[in-house]
Write a protein that holds these residues in place. Structure first.
Motif, PDB file in Angstrom:
ATOM      1  N   ASN A   2       0.857  -1.172   0.000  1.00  0.00           N
ATOM      2  CA  ASN A   2       0.000   0.000   0.000  1.00  0.00           C
ATOM      3  C   ASN A   2       0.899   1.229   0.000  1.00  0.00           C
ATOM      4  OD1 ASN A   2      -2.324   1.469   0.040  1.00  0.00           O
ATOM      5  ND2 ASN A   2      -2.674   1.271   2.231  1.00  0.00           N
ATOM      6  N   ILE A   3       0.749   2.075  -0.992  1.00  0.00           N
ATOM      7  CA  ILE A   3       1.567   3.278  -1.115  1.00  0.00           C
ATOM      8  C   ILE A   3       0.682   4.495  -0.864  1.00  0.00           C
ATOM      9  CG2 ILE A   3       2.983   4.666  -2.666  1.00  0.00           C
ATOM     10  CD1 ILE A   3       3.618   2.024  -4.151  1.00  0.00           C
ATOM     11  N   PHE A   4       1.108   5.334   0.060  1.00  0.00           N
ATOM     12  CA  PHE A   4       0.393   6.570   0.375  1.00  0.00           C
ATOM     13  C   PHE A   4       1.084   7.728  -0.335  1.00  0.00           C
ATOM     14  CE2 PHE A   4      -0.719   3.820   3.850  1.00  0.00           C
ATOM     15  CZ  PHE A   4      -2.042   4.114   4.106  1.00  0.00           C
ATOM     16  N   THR A   5       0.293   8.605  -0.930  1.00  0.00           N
ATOM     17  CA  THR A   5       0.809   9.800  -1.586  1.00  0.00           C
ATOM     18  C   THR A   5       0.117  11.010  -0.967  1.00  0.00           C
ATOM     19  OG1 THR A   5       1.072   8.546  -3.634  1.00  0.00           O
ATOM     20  CG2 THR A   5       1.144  10.943  -3.803  1.00  0.00           C
ATOM     21  N   PHE A   6       0.906  12.001  -0.593  1.00  0.00           N
ATOM     22  CA  PHE A   6       0.384  13.185   0.067  1.00  0.00           C
ATOM     23  C   PHE A   6       0.673  14.421  -0.776  1.00  0.00           C
ATOM     24  CE2 PHE A   6       1.557  10.110   3.277  1.00  0.00           C
ATOM     25  CZ  PHE A   6       0.436  10.065   4.089  1.00  0.00           C
ATOM     26  N   THR A   7      -0.239  15.400  -0.755  1.00  0.00           N
ATOM     27  CA  THR A   7       0.029  16.715  -1.322  1.00  0.00           C
ATOM     28  C   THR A   7      -0.135  17.737  -0.211  1.00  0.00           C
ATOM     29  OG1 THR A   7      -2.266  17.094  -2.003  1.00  0.00           O
ATOM     30  CG2 THR A   7      -0.804  16.039  -3.617  1.00  0.00           C
ATOM     31  N   TYR A   8       0.589  18.837  -0.344  1.00  0.00           N
ATOM     32  CA  TYR A   8       0.602  19.866   0.691  1.00  0.00           C
ATOM     33  C   TYR A   8       0.308  21.226   0.079  1.00  0.00           C
ATOM     34  CZ  TYR A   8       2.828  16.173   3.331  1.00  0.00           C
ATOM     35  OH  TYR A   8       3.092  14.989   3.952  1.00  0.00           O
ATOM     36  N   THR A  18      -3.757  10.062  -0.940  1.00  0.00           N
ATOM     37  CA  THR A  18      -4.277   8.978  -1.771  1.00  0.00           C
ATOM     38  C   THR A  18      -3.540   7.707  -1.414  1.00  0.00           C
ATOM     39  OG1 THR A  18      -2.720   9.470  -3.558  1.00  0.00           O
ATOM     40  CG2 THR A  18      -4.904  10.488  -3.698  1.00  0.00           C
ATOM     41  N   THR A  19      -4.173   6.578  -1.682  1.00  0.00           N
ATOM     42  CA  THR A  19      -3.591   5.282  -1.385  1.00  0.00           C
ATOM     43  C   THR A  19      -3.725   4.383  -2.600  1.00  0.00           C
ATOM     44  OG1 THR A  19      -3.653   3.402   0.129  1.00  0.00           O
ATOM     45  CG2 THR A  19      -5.748   4.483  -0.322  1.00  0.00           C
ATOM     46  N   ASN A  21      -4.042   1.018  -2.551  1.00  0.00           N
ATOM     47  CA  ASN A  21      -4.715  -0.262  -2.331  1.00  0.00           C
ATOM     48  C   ASN A  21      -5.902  -0.057  -1.395  1.00  0.00           C
ATOM     49  OD1 ASN A  21      -5.504  -2.863  -1.751  1.00  0.00           O
ATOM     50  ND2 ASN A  21      -3.421  -3.641  -1.496  1.00  0.00           N
ATOM     51  N   ASP A  22      -7.113  -0.062  -1.931  1.00  0.00           N
ATOM     52  CA  ASP A  22      -8.312   0.139  -1.122  1.00  0.00           C
ATOM     53  C   ASP A  22      -8.635  -1.039  -0.204  1.00  0.00           C
ATOM     54  OD1 ASP A  22      -8.773   2.684  -1.987  1.00  0.00           O
ATOM     55  OD2 ASP A  22     -10.158   2.092  -3.582  1.00  0.00           O
ATOM     56  N   SER A  23      -7.920  -2.116  -0.330  1.00  0.00           N
ATOM     57  CA  SER A  23      -8.158  -3.264   0.563  1.00  0.00           C
ATOM     58  C   SER A  23      -7.845  -2.908   2.011  1.00  0.00           C
ATOM     59  CB  SER A  23      -7.301  -4.460   0.144  1.00  0.00           C
ATOM     60  OG  SER A  23      -7.683  -4.896  -1.133  1.00  0.00           O
ATOM     61  N   TYR A  24      -7.009  -1.901   2.214  1.00  0.00           N
ATOM     62  CA  TYR A  24      -6.643  -1.477   3.562  1.00  0.00           C
ATOM     63  C   TYR A  24      -7.513  -0.328   4.073  1.00  0.00           C
ATOM     64  CZ  TYR A  24      -2.456  -4.292   2.901  1.00  0.00           C
ATOM     65  OH  TYR A  24      -1.595  -5.314   2.680  1.00  0.00           O
ATOM     66  N   ALA A  25      -8.459   0.114   3.292  1.00  0.00           N
ATOM     67  CA  ALA A  25      -9.301   1.248   3.677  1.00  0.00           C
ATOM     68  C   ALA A  25     -10.213   0.886   4.842  1.00  0.00           C
ATOM     69  CB  ALA A  25     -10.139   1.710   2.482  1.00  0.00           C
ATOM     70  N   ASN A  26     -10.435   1.846   5.726  1.00  0.00           N
ATOM     71  CA  ASN A  26     -11.337   1.655   6.860  1.00  0.00           C
ATOM     72  C   ASN A  26     -12.779   1.797   6.367  1.00  0.00           C
ATOM     73  OD1 ASN A  26     -12.831   1.731   9.187  1.00  0.00           O
ATOM     74  ND2 ASN A  26     -11.701   3.399  10.120  1.00  0.00           N
ATOM     75  N   SER A  27     -13.566   0.771   6.549  1.00  0.00           N
ATOM     76  CA  SER A  27     -14.964   0.826   6.128  1.00  0.00           C
ATOM     77  C   SER A  27     -15.914   0.959   7.315  1.00  0.00           C
ATOM     78  CB  SER A  27     -15.316  -0.430   5.326  1.00  0.00           C
ATOM     79  OG  SER A  27     -15.154  -1.574   6.130  1.00  0.00           O
TER      80      SER A  27
END
Length: 97
Positions: A2-8, A18-19, A21-27
């Motif tokens: 799972n790769i996280f990408t951030f903008t500032y 953004t991520t 892999n949505d498999s790790y998303a909190n539902s």
């Protein structure tokens, strides 16, 4: 993986995440609609059904929370609230920073 990408933004505050892999998303999230009350120091005194108190220094000293806190459901904290114990210096003890 799972790769996280951030903008500032220009103030270096996170603007988006953004991520890969949505498999790790909190539902387990859900919408909440509750009233908030504050005192003259802009401290929360009431959040929905939960009341908060502060000491003369502005520290949060108690929470009559009805949420699911540690130990919730048994004994004196069955409502999930937390009572805070302020720390006090011990006599004859040396402190250093």
């Amino acid at each position: 993986d799972n790769i996280f990408t951030f903008t500032y933004n220009p103030a270096s505050q996170m603007a988006s995440r953004t991520t890969s892999n949505d498999s790790y998303a909190n539902s387990a999230h859900f919408d909440v609609d509750r009233n908030y009350s504050v005192n003259g120091l802009n401290q929360y005194t009431q959040v929905g059904p939960d009341a908060f108190t502060h000491d003369d220094n502005g520290n949060l000293t108690s929470d009559t929370g009805s949420g699911s806190g540690a130990g919730s459901g048994s004994g004196s904290d069955a409502g999930g609230g937390i009572t805070f114990c302020p720390l006090a210096p011990e006599p004859n003890r040396t402190y250093s920073l």
